[in-house]
Motif scaffolding. Structure first.
Motif, PDB file in Angstrom:
ATOM      1  N   LYS A 145      40.487  47.330  33.057  1.00  0.00           N
ATOM      2  CA  LYS A 145      39.168  46.752  32.796  1.00  0.00           C
ATOM      3  C   LYS A 145      38.692  47.088  31.378  1.00  0.00           C
ATOM      4  O   LYS A 145      38.109  46.241  30.698  1.00  0.00           O
ATOM      5  N   GLN A 194      40.544  44.888  28.983  1.00  0.00           N
ATOM      6  CA  GLN A 194      39.999  43.529  29.043  1.00  0.00           C
ATOM      7  C   GLN A 194      38.717  43.435  28.230  1.00  0.00           C
ATOM      8  O   GLN A 194      38.531  42.488  27.454  1.00  0.00           O
ATOM      9  N   ASP A 220      32.404  36.815  30.639  1.00  0.00           N
ATOM     10  CA  ASP A 220      33.471  37.627  31.238  1.00  0.00           C
ATOM     11  C   ASP A 220      33.286  39.103  30.915  1.00  0.00           C
ATOM     12  O   ASP A 220      33.465  39.959  31.783  1.00  0.00           O
ATOM     13  N   ILE A 262      32.823  41.907  33.790  1.00  0.00           N
ATOM     14  CA  ILE A 262      33.796  43.004  33.913  1.00  0.00           C
ATOM     15  C   ILE A 262      33.091  44.340  33.748  1.00  0.00           C
ATOM     16  O   ILE A 262      33.370  45.291  34.486  1.00  0.00           O
ATOM     17  N   GLU A 268      34.661  40.269  43.280  1.00  0.00           N
ATOM     18  CA  GLU A 268      35.473  40.559  42.105  1.00  0.00           C
ATOM     19  C   GLU A 268      36.641  39.582  41.983  1.00  0.00           C
ATOM     20  O   GLU A 268      36.976  39.131  40.882  1.00  0.00           O
ATOM     21  N   TYR A 319      37.248  37.051  38.839  1.00  0.00           N
ATOM     22  CA  TYR A 319      38.494  36.997  38.081  1.00  0.00           C
ATOM     23  C   TYR A 319      39.113  35.603  38.118  1.00  0.00           C
ATOM     24  O   TYR A 319      39.631  35.124  37.112  1.00  0.00           O
ATOM     25  N   THR A 357      39.002  33.758  34.626  1.00  0.00           N
ATOM     26  CA  THR A 357      40.311  33.624  33.994  1.00  0.00           C
ATOM     27  C   THR A 357      40.619  32.173  33.683  1.00  0.00           C
ATOM     28  O   THR A 357      41.146  31.862  32.605  1.00  0.00           O
ATOM     29  N   ALA A 374      43.285  38.645  26.667  1.00  0.00           N
ATOM     30  CA  ALA A 374      42.351  38.951  27.755  1.00  0.00           C
ATOM     31  C   ALA A 374      42.687  38.143  29.001  1.00  0.00           C
ATOM     32  O   ALA A 374      42.563  38.641  30.129  1.00  0.00           O
ATOM     33  N   THR A 375      43.130  36.899  28.824  1.00  0.00           N
ATOM     34  CA  THR A 375      43.535  36.071  29.963  1.00  0.00           C
ATOM     35  C   THR A 375      44.719  36.696  30.687  1.00  0.00           C
ATOM     36  O   THR A 375      44.733  36.790  31.921  1.00  0.00           O
ATOM     37  N   CYS A 402      43.546  39.739  32.565  1.00  0.00           N
ATOM     38  CA  CYS A 402      42.809  39.366  33.784  1.00  0.00           C
ATOM     39  C   CYS A 402      43.762  38.907  34.879  1.00  0.00           C
ATOM     40  O   CYS A 402      43.576  39.249  36.046  1.00  0.00           O
ATOM     41  N   SER A 457      45.403  42.007  36.232  1.00  0.00           N
ATOM     42  CA  SER A 457      44.469  42.739  37.092  1.00  0.00           C
ATOM     43  C   SER A 457      44.313  42.058  38.439  1.00  0.00           C
ATOM     44  O   SER A 457      44.311  42.714  39.487  1.00  0.00           O
TER      45      SER A 457
END
Length: 176
Positions: A50, A53, A85, A89, A113, A117, A121, A151-152, A155, A158
């Motif tokens: 996290k 991200q 986002d 997050i 959550e 996401y 995403t 970041a994509t 995510c 995650s």
């Protein structure tokens, strides 16, 4: 041979918290529930993911914000998606650190959550693709789109690590 379904325990139920038996309550980390912050979440894989991200989203936002724009709609969409986002997050990170999910049992935290996401995403991927296609080789815009793609990927990683579904094979034999 049949395999049992995988159960994910969140410690939260929609009907309110259930009291554990007295024997297990005394033996399981008596002081950890009274602490204000969950220090183990800082060092966990999910916590560090996290943070990564949030950092990549912030760098992507700053890179695009400090560049000369050629297409206002593409980059304003990218900035809105990255900031939304980032805020969500951060909200879920704080909810895990301060154990808010234990106090607000009316919310299905894993589902909330997961939906964040999933939707975030997809929007971040769309924004990154559009930002990359409209960058015209300007370094700040390319860097912003690159950190958007990073970041994509984080995510997706995650979401995959938290909510992976295992295939369950079931026997067709009859029970006697």
């Amino acid at each position: 041979m049949s395999h049992g379904a995988r159960v994910i325990r969140t410690g939260v139920s929609s009907g309110g918290p259930a009291a554990p038996p007295a024997a297990t309550a005394a033996s399981s980390s008596a002081g950890s529930d009274d602490e204000l912050m969950d220090g183990a979440y800082f060092r966990s894989c999910a916590g560090m993911l996290k943070v990564a991200q949030m950092i990549s989203l912030l760098i992507g936002f700053i890179s695009v914000n400090n560049s000369q724009w050629t297409d206002y709609s593409a980059y304003s969409f990218f900035q809105i998606v990255t900031m939304c986002d980032l805020v969500m997050i951060l909200f879920f990170y704080i909810a895990h650190i301060f154990r808010i999910y234990r106090k607000l049992t009316c919310v299905s935290w894993p589902l909330a959550e997961f939906l964040h996401y999933l939707i975030g995403t997809i929007l971040l991927l769309i924004g990154s693709i559009v930002a990359a296609s409209k960058s015209y080789n300007m370094t700040g815009l390319v860097a912003g789109a690159t950190f958007g793609f990073l970041a994509t990927i984080l995510c997706i990683l995650s979401m995959w690590s938290s909510y992976k579904v295992s295939c369950i094979t079931q026997s067709t034999s009859k029970y006697h």
